[in-house]
Each structure stands twice: as structure tokens, then as C-alpha cells.
Design a protein around this motif. Structure first.
Motif, PDB file in Angstrom:
ATOM      1  N   LYS A 104       0.818  -1.214   0.000  1.00  7.50           N
ATOM      2  CA  LYS A 104       0.000   0.000   0.000  1.00  7.50           C
ATOM      3  C   LYS A 104       0.852   1.264   0.000  1.00  7.50           C
ATOM      4  CE  LYS A 104      -3.851  -2.399   2.114  1.00  7.50           C
ATOM      5  NZ  LYS A 104      -4.808  -2.519   3.212  1.00  7.50           N
ATOM      6  N   GLY A 105       1.852   1.275  -0.853  1.00  9.74           N
ATOM      7  CA  GLY A 105       2.673   2.453  -1.011  1.00  9.74           C
ATOM      8  C   GLY A 105       3.987   2.403  -0.268  1.00  9.74           C
ATOM      9  N   GLN A 106       4.033   1.705   0.861  1.00 11.83           N
ATOM     10  CA  GLN A 106       5.244   1.651   1.673  1.00 11.83           C
ATOM     11  C   GLN A 106       6.089   0.430   1.308  1.00 11.83           C
ATOM     12  OE1 GLN A 106       2.204   2.431   3.045  1.00 11.83           O
ATOM     13  NE2 GLN A 106       2.730   4.582   3.292  1.00 11.83           N
ATOM     14  N   LEU A 107       7.345   0.450   1.791  1.00 11.15           N
ATOM     15  CA  LEU A 107       8.217  -0.710   1.650  1.00 11.15           C
ATOM     16  C   LEU A 107       8.253  -1.469   2.965  1.00 11.15           C
ATOM     17  CD1 LEU A 107      11.332   0.559  -0.359  1.00 11.15           C
ATOM     18  CD2 LEU A 107       9.517  -0.959  -1.148  1.00 11.15           C
ATOM     19  N   THR A 108       7.880  -2.743   2.922  1.00  6.98           N
ATOM     20  CA  THR A 108       7.886  -3.595   4.099  1.00  6.98           C
ATOM     21  C   THR A 108       9.015  -4.610   3.973  1.00  6.98           C
ATOM     22  OG1 THR A 108       5.490  -3.410   4.317  1.00  6.98           O
ATOM     23  CG2 THR A 108       6.558  -5.169   5.547  1.00  6.98           C
ATOM     24  N   ILE A 109       9.953  -4.588   4.904  1.00  8.56           N
ATOM     25  CA  ILE A 109      11.065  -5.527   4.886  1.00  8.56           C
ATOM     26  C   ILE A 109      10.540  -6.944   5.126  1.00  8.56           C
ATOM     27  CG2 ILE A 109      13.140  -6.252   6.149  1.00  8.56           C
ATOM     28  CD1 ILE A 109      13.743  -3.308   6.612  1.00  8.56           C
ATOM     29  N   VAL A 110      10.922  -7.873   4.265  1.00  8.43           N
ATOM     30  CA  VAL A 110      10.392  -9.226   4.356  1.00  8.43           C
ATOM     31  C   VAL A 110      11.322 -10.158   5.128  1.00  8.43           C
ATOM     32  CG1 VAL A 110       8.992  -9.038   2.282  1.00  8.43           C
ATOM     33  CG2 VAL A 110      11.354  -9.777   2.090  1.00  8.43           C
ATOM     34  N   ASP A 111      12.585  -9.827   5.173  1.00  6.67           N
ATOM     35  CA  ASP A 111      13.561 -10.698   5.844  1.00  6.67           C
ATOM     36  C   ASP A 111      13.912 -10.092   7.197  1.00  6.67           C
ATOM     37  OD1 ASP A 111      15.362 -12.671   6.394  1.00  6.67           O
ATOM     38  OD2 ASP A 111      16.974 -11.825   5.182  1.00  6.67           O
ATOM     39  N   ALA A 112      13.008 -10.259   8.169  1.00  6.54           N
ATOM     40  CA  ALA A 112      13.204  -9.682   9.501  1.00  6.54           C
ATOM     41  C   ALA A 112      12.681 -10.659  10.549  1.00  6.54           C
ATOM     42  CB  ALA A 112      12.481  -8.351   9.628  1.00  6.54           C
ATOM     43  N   ASP A 113      13.351 -10.698  11.707  1.00  3.34           N
ATOM     44  CA  ASP A 113      12.852 -11.544  12.780  1.00  3.34           C
ATOM     45  C   ASP A 113      13.273 -11.011  14.138  1.00  3.34           C
ATOM     46  OD1 ASP A 113      15.337 -12.966  13.821  1.00  3.34           O
ATOM     47  OD2 ASP A 113      15.423 -13.595  11.735  1.00  3.34           O
ATOM     48  N   LEU A 114      12.537 -11.434  15.146  1.00  3.86           N
ATOM     49  CA  LEU A 114      12.831 -11.120  16.532  1.00  3.86           C
ATOM     50  C   LEU A 114      13.250 -12.413  17.214  1.00  3.86           C
ATOM     51  CD1 LEU A 114      12.714  -9.101  18.969  1.00  3.86           C
ATOM     52  CD2 LEU A 114      10.358  -9.878  19.313  1.00  3.86           C
ATOM     53  N   SER A 115      14.547 -12.509  17.517  1.00  6.09           N
ATOM     54  CA  SER A 115      15.100 -13.719  18.142  1.00  6.09           C
ATOM     55  C   SER A 115      14.663 -14.979  17.407  1.00  6.09           C
ATOM     56  CB  SER A 115      14.682 -13.780  19.610  1.00  6.09           C
ATOM     57  OG  SER A 115      15.184 -12.666  20.320  1.00  6.09           O
ATOM     58  N   GLY A 116      14.704 -14.939  16.068  1.00  7.48           N
ATOM     59  CA  GLY A 116      14.407 -16.121  15.264  1.00  7.48           C
ATOM     60  C   GLY A 116      12.974 -16.254  14.811  1.00  7.48           C
ATOM     61  N   LYS A 117      12.041 -15.397  15.269  1.00  6.64           N
ATOM     62  CA  LYS A 117      10.638 -15.454  14.883  1.00  6.64           C
ATOM     63  C   LYS A 117      10.351 -14.359  13.857  1.00  6.64           C
ATOM     64  CE  LYS A 117       9.454 -18.767  17.739  1.00  6.64           C
ATOM     65  NZ  LYS A 117       8.957 -20.084  17.273  1.00  6.64           N
ATOM     66  N   LEU A 131       4.941 -11.921  21.455  1.00  8.39           N
ATOM     67  CA  LEU A 131       6.074 -12.761  21.053  1.00  8.39           C
ATOM     68  C   LEU A 131       7.275 -12.484  21.941  1.00  8.39           C
ATOM     69  CD1 LEU A 131       7.375 -14.739  19.029  1.00  8.39           C
ATOM     70  CD2 LEU A 131       7.814 -12.762  17.543  1.00  8.39           C
ATOM     71  N   LEU A 132       7.534 -11.211  22.215  1.00 10.26           N
ATOM     72  CA  LEU A 132       8.645 -10.831  23.076  1.00 10.26           C
ATOM     73  C   LEU A 132       8.436 -11.342  24.504  1.00 10.26           C
ATOM     74  CD1 LEU A 132      11.199  -9.179  23.790  1.00 10.26           C
ATOM     75  CD2 LEU A 132       9.681  -7.222  24.161  1.00 10.26           C
ATOM     76  N   LEU A 133       7.245 -11.159  25.058  1.00  8.15           N
ATOM     77  CA  LEU A 133       6.985 -11.575  26.436  1.00  8.15           C
ATOM     78  C   LEU A 133       7.099 -13.083  26.599  1.00  8.15           C
ATOM     79  CD1 LEU A 133       4.009  -9.239  27.439  1.00  8.15           C
ATOM     80  CD2 LEU A 133       6.443  -8.999  27.958  1.00  8.15           C
ATOM     81  N   GLU A 134       6.683 -13.820  25.565  1.00  5.65           N
ATOM     82  CA  GLU A 134       6.833 -15.286  25.615  1.00  5.65           C
ATOM     83  C   GLU A 134       8.306 -15.663  25.684  1.00  5.65           C
ATOM     84  OE1 GLU A 134       5.963 -19.213  22.803  1.00  5.65           O
ATOM     85  OE2 GLU A 134       5.175 -17.238  22.239  1.00  5.65           O
ATOM     86  N   GLN A 135       9.130 -15.005  24.888  1.00  3.27           N
ATOM     87  CA  GLN A 135      10.567 -15.287  24.910  1.00  3.27           C
ATOM     88  C   GLN A 135      11.189 -14.887  26.243  1.00  3.27           C
ATOM     89  OE1 GLN A 135      11.948 -13.123  21.495  1.00  3.27           O
ATOM     90  NE2 GLN A 135      11.241 -14.648  20.020  1.00  3.27           N
ATOM     91  N   GLU A 181       2.999   1.123  25.564  1.00  2.55           N
ATOM     92  CA  GLU A 181       3.830   0.418  26.542  1.00  2.55           C
ATOM     93  C   GLU A 181       5.267   0.365  26.043  1.00  2.55           C
ATOM     94  OE1 GLU A 181       4.156  -4.117  28.389  1.00  2.55           O
ATOM     95  OE2 GLU A 181       2.274  -3.443  27.444  1.00  2.55           O
ATOM     96  N   SER A 182       6.196   0.853  26.828  1.00  2.57           N
ATOM     97  CA  SER A 182       7.599   0.873  26.433  1.00  2.57           C
ATOM     98  C   SER A 182       8.215  -0.510  26.581  1.00  2.57           C
ATOM     99  CB  SER A 182       8.373   1.884  27.286  1.00  2.57           C
ATOM    100  OG  SER A 182       9.733   1.929  26.891  1.00  2.57           O
ATOM    101  N   LEU A 183       8.895  -0.964  25.511  1.00  2.00           N
ATOM    102  CA  LEU A 183       9.523  -2.287  25.495  1.00  2.00           C
ATOM    103  C   LEU A 183      10.950  -2.177  24.965  1.00  2.00           C
ATOM    104  CD1 LEU A 183       6.657  -4.287  23.738  1.00  2.00           C
ATOM    105  CD2 LEU A 183       7.091  -4.217  26.200  1.00  2.00           C
ATOM    106  N   PHE A 184      11.757  -3.187  25.285  1.00  2.00           N
ATOM    107  CA  PHE A 184      13.104  -3.301  24.718  1.00  2.00           C
ATOM    108  C   PHE A 184      13.213  -4.648  24.009  1.00  2.00           C
ATOM    109  CE2 PHE A 184      13.749  -0.035  27.865  1.00  2.00           C
ATOM    110  CZ  PHE A 184      14.684   0.811  27.277  1.00  2.00           C
ATOM    111  N   LEU A 185      13.540  -4.601  22.725  1.00  2.00           N
ATOM    112  CA  LEU A 185      13.713  -5.819  21.936  1.00  2.00           C
ATOM    113  C   LEU A 185      15.163  -6.269  22.073  1.00  2.00           C
ATOM    114  CD1 LEU A 185      11.817  -4.751  18.686  1.00  2.00           C
ATOM    115  CD2 LEU A 185      10.883  -5.674  20.829  1.00  2.00           C
ATOM    116  N   PRO A 186      15.422  -7.441  22.653  1.00  2.00           N
ATOM    117  CA  PRO A 186      16.809  -7.854  22.924  1.00  2.00           C
ATOM    118  C   PRO A 186      17.609  -8.187  21.677  1.00  2.00           C
ATOM    119  CG  PRO A 186      15.282  -9.618  23.477  1.00  2.00           C
ATOM    120  CD  PRO A 186      14.447  -8.426  23.144  1.00  2.00           C
TER     121      PRO A 186
END
Length: 311
Positions: free
Chosen positions: A181-194, A216-220, A246-251
Motif C-alpha cells: 500500500k505504497g510503503q516498503l515492508t522488509i520481508v527478511d526480519a525476525d525477533l530472536s528467530g521469529k 512474542l517478546l513476552l513469551e521469549q 507500553e515501552s519495550l526493549f527488543l533484545p
């Protein structure tokens, strides 16, 4: 827990539906580059809220300071600029922002000029943009399949034809993306393997994620025995729309061959994720707080890829 203010302004992430009924959020005007568009290189500056400001002329007047917003698929003017240039509204249309959708007046710009590039008869919403140093927003509607280079350290921007890029170990990372929809979405991205979706949004001062990514982050984190009380923060868009997140930190965040750690984001299930059909999957909006860590970031809308140059 009482909310604290972390960020002064997120971008608009605007998408307007014109009175004729065609929603630019749903149907970009064209996927093809303007073959006769000249290469463009302009000096930029930083707004009070750390947005990239580019000089733009409207109807032969200016230059005015427009936020360069790769998360917005249509360009907008502020109500102040509308009044200053005596622009007459030709009806109204629904305009989507990160928070929601509201009808806004639509004006016609006889000429919208960015460097040597001149577009005629541009229909643009007028919005109550906050900040005296911001006169409007440049969305991706004026890029039309070309390449946008943000020189974040040198404070310059460049628009050229699409070209092939390759990664260089330790210097450059090129990440494939798709048009959404007009934007570029990165397809090769993950958070700790997900796997996650990540959108580059130069109009957002801070990075934003949805609750799917937070879960996903809280489960990890629970698996590692880490449970922390949430910290609420108040945020605000350029149009003065406030919300709480809610402020979060992605490891550990990976974007192609790029690895980032301890990334601070704000979680909020905002309207923008519904606009991009990302409400049901882990998604991240990458704002200026992350982009400023690089020397340059190039978004190639013709080849659907994003290039990160290291400092």
C-alpha cells in the motif's frame, strides 16, 4: 502505573481517500518511475522533534519545511500553510493517521516542487499539524518507483532512478522488501528467530510495534525467567493526536544481515496496523530513533529493497 512522556511526536502515517472514492492507501497512483524526472539532491535539516525536513515550494512560493515521511502514502499541508497561501478547500475526504480516521479538507496545489521536480494539480489534505517549524508532509506518492537516499549524517536527501545494490560485509546491508500500500515492508526480519514484518517510517520519531510482537517478546522473556512490570508512555502524532503505549526493549532484532540489540519501541495497537493489514501478525514500524544509527538509508521503490550504510 502512571504514564510518562517518552516522545514528542510520531509521524502522521497518513493515507487519504479522495472524494471520488479512490483510496490512495489501497491503490497507489502508479508503480512506474517518471522517466523524465531529473536526479534531485537537496540539503535537509532536523525539526525540533528529530524529523527530516525538506525544502518544498508551493505555487511558486517558499521554500516551506515539509517532513519527509516514508510512512505516508500521500502528501499533506498544514492548516497554517493553507491559510497563508489562501488555498481553497474543494470538499473533504477521510484521512487515516496512526491513531484513526477523520474527514479533512482537501486543497489543490497548482505546483508542488521538490528541487527540480515539479508536480501539477496535486490534491492534498490540510491537517492541524503541530510545531511551527513544520509546514506539511511529503509522502511516498511523489517518489513513483524511484530511489530515495536519506543521508542522515550529512543531512541531505537524494532521489534518483532505481538501481541494483549489493551488501558489503561490515559496510552495507541490502534487505529485500515488498510494496505494501505504497510503503516498503522488509520481508527478511525476525525477533530472536521469529519472523516479523518491519516498515521503514522516516516520519515517526519513535519506533512502534503491535501487541502481536509484544506477546512474542513476552513469551521469549518468560522462557528466560524475566518478567518486568510494563511502563506506560504517552505519545503524540504530528497532528496532535495523543495515545498511550507500553515501552519495550527488543533484545535481538534482525533485518536481513543487520543485527540490532536492546531496541526500544512503544507497543500500541494503533489504526496504522489495520491500514497495512498487519494487525494479526508481529509488526514493527522503524522510526527515526533507529534510522539515525546509520550513515545512510536508501529506499528503492523500483526494486523493492532497503539499503543500510553503517557509520
Amino acid at each position: 502505573m502512571e504514564a510518562t512522556r517518552r516522545s514528542a511526536a510520531l509521524g502522521l502515517m497518513a493515507a487519504a481517500a479522495l472524494p471520488a472514492g479512490r483510496a490512495l492507501a489501497q491503490t497507489p497512483q502508479t508503480e512506474h518511475p517518471e522517466e523524465d524526472a531529473p536526479p534531485t539532491e537537496l540539503a535537509t535539516r532536523e525539526s525540533r522533534n528529530e524529523h527530516i525536513l525538506a525544502p518544498v515550494s508551493i505555487n511558486g512560493q517558499g521554500p516551506f519545511s515539509f517532513v519527509l515521511d516514508t510512512g505516508a502514502n500521500i502528501s499533506c499541508v498544514s492548516n497554517r500553510l493553507m491559510e497563508k497561501l489562501a488555498l481553497k478547500a474543494g470538499g473533504s475526504a477521510p484521512v487515516h493517521t496512526v491513531v484513526g480516521v477523520r474527514d479533512r479538507p482537501i486543497v489543490t496545489l497548482d505546483h508542488l516542487q521538490v528541487g527540480p521536480r515539479n508536480r501539477r494539480n496535486v490534491r492534498a489534505p490540510a491537517l492541524p499539524i503541530k510545531g511551527a517549524d513544520v509546514d506539511g508532509v511529503l509522502g511516498v506518492d511523489w517518489l513513483k518507483g524511484q530511489r530515495l537516499v536519506l543521508d542522515l549524517k550529512g543531512q541531505r536527501m537524494e532521489i534518483t532512478r532505481s538501481r541494483h545494490d549489493e551488501s558489503e560485509p561490515g559496510k552495507v546491508v541490502v534487505v529485500p522488501a515488498r510494496r505494501r500500500k505504497g510503503q516498503l515492508t522488509i520481508v527478511d526480519a525476525d525477533l530472536s528467530g521469529k519472523r516479523i514484518s518491519a516498515i521503514i517510517d522516516s516520519g515517526a520519531q519513535g519506533s512502534l510495534c503491535n501487541s502481536r510482537l509484544r506477546d512474542l517478546l513476552l513469551e521469549q522473556e518468560r522462557r528466560r525467567g524475566r518478567v518486568a512490570a510494563p511502563q506506560l508512555v504517552r505519545m503524540e502524532t504530528l497532528a496532535g493526536e495523543s495515545f498511550t503505549g507500553e515501552s519495550l526493549f527488543l533484545p535481538f532484532l534482525r533485518l536481513g544481515g543487520l543485527h540490532l540489540g536492546n531496541v526500544q519501541v512503544t507497543c500500541a495497537d494503533m489504526h496504522v496496523f489495520r491500514i497495512w493489514d498487519l494487525q494479526d501478525s508481529p509488526a514493527l514500524v522503524i522510526g527515526m530513533d533507529l534510522l539515525q544509527q546509520f550513515e545512510q538509508v536508501a529506499l528503492d521503490f523500483g526494486r523493492s529493497q532497503v539499503r543500510f550504510d553503517f557509520t
